[in-house]
Design a protein around this motif. Structure first.
Motif, mmCIF file in Angstrom:
data_model
loop_
_atom_site.group_PDB
_atom_site.id
_atom_site.type_symbol
_atom_site.label_atom_id
_atom_site.label_comp_id
_atom_site.label_asym_id
_atom_site.label_seq_id
_atom_site.Cartn_x
_atom_site.Cartn_y
_atom_site.Cartn_z
ATOM 1 N N ARG A 82 -63.508 -19.766 -28.659
ATOM 2 C CA ARG A 82 -65.133 -19.100 -29.362
ATOM 3 C C ARG A 82 -64.252 -19.930 -30.917
ATOM 4 O O ARG A 82 -63.431 -19.663 -31.250
ATOM 5 N N HIS A 93 -66.606 -11.507 -33.873
ATOM 6 C CA HIS A 93 -67.381 -10.887 -32.490
ATOM 7 C C HIS A 93 -66.940 -10.232 -31.665
ATOM 8 O O HIS A 93 -66.481 -9.582 -32.567
ATOM 9 N N GLN A 144 -73.855 -20.351 -30.043
ATOM 10 C CA GLN A 144 -73.771 -18.990 -28.776
ATOM 11 C C GLN A 144 -74.964 -19.469 -27.782
ATOM 12 O O GLN A 144 -74.451 -19.078 -26.562
#
Length: 156
Positions: A82, A93, A144
């Motif tokens: 990520r 997140h 994403q």
């Protein structure tokens, strides 16, 4: 300030008042082609985003992990699962690490199933989203979505 993220036929169509447009045959190619007046360019025969309005994006060799966006550097978690920072904007997140919750000062809300970002909130009295924050939000949502689609393909 609340920024609405709008969708039609499953595709992101707008970030606030800024339109996201697609090619003439969007039912075959769901790759965005422009963010407002900013053209989006891709690597040849790929959905890897190469530039936004002439701002070049570089990637780690043999991967889809962005290294730079123009002058901004990108920071990733240890194993690259990520993104942690996009230029001056830290990203946070959810616990599972699958959904971005904040991009700098922007707080992202998802639909009740948690599968689609529907709103971004910018604290304060700003009348509109700055170009830098718009770019950071778009890129975060774009990458994403690509990550989610790749996970779905690998699980099939």
């Amino acid at each position: 300030m609340d920024i609405e993220l709008t969708y039609r036929r499953g595709l992101l169509r707008g970030i606030g008042g800024v339109e996201v447009t697609y090619g003439p045959r969007e039912w075959l190619d769901s790759t965005p082609r422009a963010l407002g007046s900013w053209p989006l360019e891709y690597q040849r025969f790929s959905t890897t985003l190469r530039s936004v309005a002439g701002i070049e994006i570089t990637y780690r060799r043999w991967s889809a992990l962005p290294l730079t966006v123009g002058e901004w550097s990108c920071e990733h978690s240890r194993f690259g699962s990520r993104m942690l920072r996009l230029g001056p904007y830290p990203l946070s997140h959810d616990r599972g690490g699958n959904r971005v919750r904040t991009v700098g000062p922007l707080e992202i809300s998802y639909d009740r199933f948690g599968s689609r970002p529907v709103r971004a909130h910018l604290p304060g009295d700003a009348a509109e989203l700055s170009p830098d924050l718009l770019l950071a939000l778009f890129l975060t949502l774009f990458w994403q979505q690509q990550s989610w689609e790749a996970q779905q393909r690998s699980n099939s």
